[in-house]
Structures are given as C-alpha cells and as structure tokens.
Scaffold this active site. Structure first.
Site, PDB file in Angstrom:
ATOM      1  CG  ASP A  88      -0.140   0.078   2.647  1.00  0.00           C
ATOM      2  OD1 ASP A  88       0.720  -0.821   2.857  1.00  0.00           O
ATOM      3  OD2 ASP A  88      -0.525   0.980   3.343  1.00  0.00           O
ATOM      4  CD  GLU A 151       3.836   1.058   7.174  1.00  0.00           C
ATOM      5  OE1 GLU A 151       4.428   0.983   8.145  1.00  0.00           O
ATOM      6  OE2 GLU A 151       3.897   1.792   6.599  1.00  0.00           O
TER       7      GLU A 151
HETATM    8 ZN   LIG Z   1       6.429   1.947   4.589  1.00  0.00          ZN
END
Ligand SMILES: [Zn+2]
Length: 466
Positions: A88, A151
């Site tokens: 992501d 994340e």
């Molecule tokens: Zn990162």
C-alpha cells in the site's frame, strides 16, 4: 565470495519492470470502497494479487490471506526468516512534478509513489530472495516474503497474518533506512475534540489541514468572518513573507479564505517538515477568536506550533538509548456546526507511557474547552545489538557499502520489524539520499535500490545457509 552487487545489476531490468508495474497501481487504502471481499478497498488487494501472480510465476509457493496480506515462500526447515514489506502507499497529495502513479526515471532516480516507501525496497528484497532461489542455493530455513497492504494506516493485513500464521523465528522489514533499526519508539495518538462555538470578534467558520496522523500536513485552509478583512489580508501577507511557507487570501461568498502551503514530511520527525496547519493557526492566534474555536486556535497556534519536543506541555522527555519524545499534529479540522478535532501523534521512547502523556496534556489544557481521548498504542520495541540477526545484517551492510562506522539506530517510526520479538527494520534509504517518503516527488535512486538488493542478497544468504 559471491559478487552480490554484480548479481543485483543482472536483475536490474526485470526488477524495474516488475516494480514499475506495481507502482502504477494506486494502492491507497480506501474505506469508502471497502467491501467484505476487499476490506481496504480494491486497489491494495489488486497490488497484492499482481505481486502474488509474479511470485507464483517465479516459482514461489504463494498464499493470499483474505485479500489483505500474502506471502511468497521458499526453502525448508523448522525455522522461518520473515521479510516484511508492504504494497500500500500513502495518498499522493499535491505538489508533484510528474504523475505519482506513472513512474519515470530521471537522472538515475526513480520517481513515483512507492519508489522509496515501500514498493522499491520491498521488491529489492524480493528480488534478492528470488536471485538466491534461482542460484539453487540450499536454504536451511524457510524464508517468507510477506506483504501487507495497510502499513500506512492500521496494519490490518500484517496483524491478520500474525493471527492466523505461525510466528516467524526472526526477520527484518525493508521499510525504513540503513544501516539498521533495532529500536523503535512507541506510537500513540491523542485525539482532541472541541465544540463548534465562537465568541470573539473574529469568527472561525471552518479550518482544515492534514491527510494522516503520521504525516506533517502540507496544506491548510481556514474560512473566517474577520472584523477588518483588509487588515487581516495585509497581516497575512506579512506573515507569509516572514515564514518558510506560501499562502493566499481570497474573499469568497463564505467569508475570507486563507490558504497555506508548507512542506510535508513523515510524522516521526516533524522537524523535517513545515506544518501548514499550525502555521495558519499561529497566524490566527493573534486575533480575538473565542469560545471553542478560540481553544482550537490557541492550542494549535500557541502550544503545538513548532513544538515537536513538547516544551509547551511540560512534556520534554528523552531516553539515553531511544531518544526524544516527539509529537506531530497530523490532522486538524474545525467546523462551526460540527465542532473541531485534532490528532496529536506521539512517538515515545521507553521511560514514559501514553497515560503519562495524557495526564500532562490534561493539566495544560484544563483551562480550555477540549476533551482528550487516547487512541490505541504500540509499545516501544528493542532488539539487542548483539543478537545474531543484528550482527549478520550489519556485516552484510558493512561488506557491501564499505561503511564500517555504521551502528544500529533507534527511530520514531513504527515499522513491521516490531511485529516480531526478534524483528528489525533494515533499509532501504541510505544516509546520502534525501528522505522523500510520504512527500510529493517521492523518489529513490536506482543505484541505491540495486545496492539495497545486493545487501539483502548477502543478508538472506548469510542467515539461511550453513
Ligand atoms: Zn512504509
């Protein structure tokens, strides 16, 4: 001894092709498009699917866990080395010179969202593993390259992984900087809520700044009813001229609109950015704004502005090994009908707790109309510098770069390293390269990525062979 840098050079073309294909996917978590099948929206899952297809074609055993996390596995053994990366990315934000999702290489630098956080480094680690596999090196452990897809927010995917899969023996995350991070501060947000009332000569109608708690906001905007609009515009222009920001004042049907542009940065070190929101609040704090709107402006403009070390809150604190307590104001919003919100994101070393922080904040904010709620937190994390994981990775870094003086570090950023008791962050930003993570024009030099790949090759090799 194997020439790992030459091996990395041989992977350059394939690596860049796969990396650029992944960078073209705007894999930002999007809750507005979340479904049962795609809990983080479709794009992070799409990046995961495409990566797992690549890994399967490359001959790895792969698994997609609920469209939020997945892995590519190689090797046999009772122990598992985990490499934790993420697919992501942060929202692009404004200020880019090129399309953030159409990567380009200029002057040897790869530009695009994810070049440095974390698709570039993650895929460098993946290619390191793939190279060792293709060399038919015999592994004495399993290696799992695990990719999360959330994340930048809540770690939904990586948390799921650790709920449903066995814990790895040890591991590293290529999602920070070299040489190596064996300590990470704790992370907690304090959410401040304000009512929407105004009582002064100047009325704050709305205020908006920030995209994420962990990012220094680049832009801010306020709409006001000023007692003397011309004077406020003149004051504003002087303020802009005297500070490291740009801005604009517009008279609109809704009122006087003031906009500020500062500099975005990762929230773990607010000193690397210029917080547009607290600058704007600092400007407004000279006027007669009262009621909850006044509390909102006072806290942002007089207390939090340029106070990442919290002197104004009597909260300045440092640990010998882990460093300073720091605070970023990542989200600020106010609406005269709905009220106001501020997210203060703290990175704390050992020796202080979220409750200590909240108690001190409550004392300082007692005279103001605000309520404070503690968000979920992550405790500080530390792996001893003598652990063989740390010493092996440090040797690989020193051998490949020739930098013998480098020592393991402690930082404020929470990386996936902390998911494992013996987990560290390892690369891939080098000291000599500007940190553009979470910023406009994010880049990573291609040579840095290939050097990182060589370091990962030696590291994995040394951790999984006899
Ligand atoms: Zn990162």
């Amino acid at each position: 001894m194997t020439d790992w840098q030459a091996k990395a050079q041989q992977q350059k073309e394939d690596y860049l092709n796969d990396l650029i294909a992944l960078m073209k996917i705007e894999s930002v978590r999007d809750d507005s498009q979340a479904t049962d099948e795609f809990p983080l929206g479709p794009k992070p899952a799409q990046a995961l699917t495409i990566f797992l297809e690549m890994a399967q074609q490359d001959g790895f055993r792969t698994k997609n866990i609920d469209n939020v996390v997945g892995y590519a596995e190689w090797g046999e053994g009772d122990e598992t080395l985990a490499i934790l990366a993420h697919l992501d990315v942060m929202p692009a934000g404004n200020g880019w010179d090129t399309d953030p999702f159409d990567p380009v290489i200029k002057d040897g630098k790869l530009y695009g969202r994810g070049a440095s956080d974390d698709k570039g480094p993650g895929m460098a680690a993946y290619y390191a593993l793939k190279t060792l596999k293709d060399m038919n090196i015999k592994f004495n452990k399993k290696v799992r390259f695990i990719v999360g897809t959330d994340e930048e927010s809540d770690w939904t995917g990586m948390k799921r992984y650790f709920e449903v899969e066995p814990a790895p023996t040890f591991g590293f995350s290529p999602d920070a900087e070299f040489p190596l991070i064996n300590g990470e501060k704790g992370n907690v947000s304090m959410k401040l809520a304000f009512a929407g009332d105004n009582a002064g000569e100047v009325v704050l109608t709305s205020f908006e700044s920030g995209l994420r708690p962990n990012m220094v906001p680049r832009e801010a905007e306020a709409v006001l009813e000023a007692a003397n609009t011309d004077q406020m515009v003149a004051d504003f222009n002087v303020f802009i001229a005297n500070n490291p920001i740009t801005g604009q004042a517009d008279v609109t049907p809704a009122g006087l609109k003031l906009s500020v542009v500062g500099k975005a940065a990762h929230g773990m070190e607010p000193r690397n950015g210029e917080n547009a929101g607290t600058y704007l609040a600092s400007f407004l704090s000279q006027y007669d704004i009262k009621g909850a709107a006044g509390s909102f402006i006072t806290l942002l403009g007089k207390y939090m502005h340029q106070d990442s070390r919290l002197h104004n809150f009597d909260l300045a604190f440092a640990d010998d090994v882990m460093g300073d307590l720091t605070m970023n104001v990542g989200l600020m919003s106010f609406d005269a009908h709905k009220g106001g919100q501020v997210d203060m994101n703290f990175r704390y070393p050992k020796g202080i707790t979220p409750d200590d922080i909240q108690n001190k904040l409550s004392v300082v904010t007692a005279p103001l109309s605000v309520t404070i709620t503690q968000g979920s937190f992550m405790v500080p994390h530390y792996v001893d510098a003598s652990d063989p994981l740390v010493t092996t990775l440090m040797s690989a870094y020193r051998d490949q770069t020739g930098d013998d003086k480098a020592q393991p570090e402690v930082v404020g950023g929470g990386t996936y390293g902390r998911m494992m008791e013996r987990g560290v962050a390892f690369g891939a930003l080098f000291d000599h390269t500007e940190d553009t993570m979470h910023q406009a024009n994010e880049f990573q030099p291609v040579d840095d990525l290939l050097m990182a790949m060589a370091i990962y090759m030696q590291s994995i090799n040394d951790l999984v062979t006899d």
